[in-house]
Design an enzyme around this catalytic site. Structure first.
Site, PDB file in Angstrom:
ATOM      1  N   SER A 172       0.805  -1.226   0.000  1.00  0.00           N
ATOM      2  CA  SER A 172       0.000   0.000   0.000  1.00  0.00           C
ATOM      3  C   SER A 172       0.834   1.271   0.000  1.00  0.00           C
ATOM      4  O   SER A 172       0.367   2.313  -0.466  1.00  0.00           O
ATOM      5  CB  SER A 172      -0.949   0.012   1.204  1.00  0.00           C
ATOM      6  OG  SER A 172      -0.240  -0.154   2.412  1.00  0.00           O
ATOM      7  N   HIS A 183      -0.412   6.341   6.211  1.00  0.00           N
ATOM      8  CA  HIS A 183       0.141   6.102   4.884  1.00  0.00           C
ATOM      9  C   HIS A 183       0.593   7.413   4.251  1.00  0.00           C
ATOM     10  O   HIS A 183       0.132   8.490   4.655  1.00  0.00           O
ATOM     11  CB  HIS A 183      -0.901   5.446   3.969  1.00  0.00           C
ATOM     12  CG  HIS A 183      -1.027   3.968   4.159  1.00  0.00           C
ATOM     13  ND1 HIS A 183      -1.604   3.413   5.281  1.00  0.00           N
ATOM     14  CD2 HIS A 183      -0.655   2.920   3.369  1.00  0.00           C
ATOM     15  CE1 HIS A 183      -1.581   2.096   5.172  1.00  0.00           C
ATOM     16  NE2 HIS A 183      -1.002   1.771   4.024  1.00  0.00           N
TER      17      HIS A 183
END
Length: 302
Positions: free
Chosen positions: A53, A280
Site C-alpha cells: 500500500s 500512509h
C-alpha cells in the site's frame, strides 16, 4: 611552489579515491546484469512497479487499474516516476495489503483478485521498483492496537518484547530472506532490468511523538521508530546483497512525519487531514518517494 604542488596532488588523489569508493559502493549495490545501453525512458524500455500500500497509495488520487481492491492511485510514486521517465511500457502491479508471498501468488482483495505481481515482470523489463516487507512484519496491524490514554505508556513494546524476545525484530529477520528470494526471481525473469528496492519513509518523529493527536505513548513511539529503522536497514542490506539499488526515503522524509503540520507531512496520522489512508503517505509523500527513486537512477550504473 613544490610544497603547494604536492598538497594539490594529495587533494586530487583523495578526491579521486573518494569518488571511486562511492562509485564502487553503488556498483556493488546495483544490478550488474543490466548491460550498457539498456535504458528506461524517452519512449524505450519497460518499467514495472511491485509493492504494497505504500506503493499503491490508496486514496491519494484517482483510483486506477484492476482489481479495484488494490486501491492504486494515479499519483503514486510509480506513476510519478513513469511520467518523468516516459518508458515505452509501464505496469503498476502493486496492491494494498501485499506481502512478499503475493509477489509469486495471487492476492484476494475486497474487490477482486490481483495476479501474482511478478507476472508483470517479463524479459523485456528494463526497470523494476520494489516496495515490500511492512506487511510481512505486521507494522500497521500492530500499530492499530497501540492506542493508549497514557502519554508515557508502551503497551505494545511491553507485550512484543516480553521475556526478552523482540517479536518485531524477529519478524524483520525472518522477512529478509523472503525479500532476497524475490530479488533473485526478478533477476531471473528480467536479466536486463535495473532493480531498485524502495524503503519506507519516516513515519514517526524523533522524541516522544505527539500524543494525543497520535494516541501512542512515548515508549511505543521510540520502539516502532527503531523497528522501522531496522526494517529499512534490512531492505538496504538485501538490495546490496542481491544486485539492486536502494532508494532511501526515510532520510528525505525526516521532518515530514505524522506529527508535522498538514502542509509539511508526508505521512498522514490516524485520522488523515489530507487524502490518504491512515498512517500512509499522502500525495506529497509519494512525490518525495518518487524523487528518491529518480535520484538513484541518476547515479552511475553498469
Amino acid at each position: 611552489m613544490a610544497k603547494n604542488s604536492g598538497g594539490g596532488c594529495l587533494v586530487v588523489v583523495l578526491v579521486v579515491g573518494l569518488l571511486a569508493f562511492g562509485y564502487y559502493k553503488w556498483q556493488h549495490g546495483s544490478s550488474s546484469a543490466a548491460p550498457e545501453g539498456v535504458e528506461t525512458g524517452g519512449g524505450s524500455g519497460r518499467y514495472v512497479a511491485l509493492g504494497d500500500s505504500y506503493t499503491a497509495s490508496p486514496h491519494t488520487g484517482q483510483q486506477v487499474g484492476f482489481p479495484g481492491g488494490c486501491l492504486r492511485s494515479d499519483d503514486n510514486y510509480p506513476h510519478l516516476v513513469s511520467a518523468d521517465l516516459k518508458p515505452a511500457e509501464f505496469a503498476d502491479a502493486s496492491c494494498s495489503g501485499a506481502t512478499t508471498a503475493n509477489l509469486t501468488a495471487a492476492q484476494k482483495t475486497s474487490n477482486g483478485t490481483n495476479p501474482p505481481q511478478l507476472d508483470a515482470v517479463t524479459a523485456k523489463t528494463t526497470l523494476v521498483t520494489l516496495g515490500i516487507g511492512g506487511n510481512d512484519v505486521g507494522f500497521l496491524q500492530l500499530a492499530s492496537s497501540c492506542a493508549t490514554a497514557h502519554r508515557t505508556a508502551s503497551p505494545c513494546k511491553d507485550r512484543l518484547t516480553a521475556g526478552g524476545h523482540d517479536q518485531l525484530a524477529a519478524q524483520i529477520d525472518a522477512t529478509a530472506p523472503k525479500v532476497g528470494a524475490v530479488l533473485d526471481k526478478i533477476h531471473g525473469k528480467a536479466p536486463k532490468a535495473k532493480i531498485i528496492v524502495v524503503g519506507y519513509p519516516t513515519v514517526l518523529p524523533d522524541g516522544d511523538g505527539c500524543w494525543p493527536v497520535l494516541p501512542v505513548g512515548a515508549g511505543d513511539v521510540a520502539y516502532f521508530r527503531e523497528a522501522l529503522g531496522k526494517l529499512n536497514k534490512m531492505l538496504e542490506d538485501q538490495a546490496d546483497a542481491h544486485r539492486a539499488g536502494y532508494a532511501d526515503t526515510a532520510t528525505p522524509g525526516k521532518g515530514h512525519d505524522v506529527c508535522t503540520a498538514s502542509d509539511t507531512r508526508w505521512v498522514e496520522g490516524v485520522i488523515p487531514s489530507l487524502h490518504a489512508a491512515p498512517l500512509h503517505p499522502n500525495a506529497r509523500g509519494e512525490q518525495g518517494m518518487a524523487d528518491a527513486v529518480l535520484g538513484v537512477l541518476k547515479l552511475p550504473w553498469s
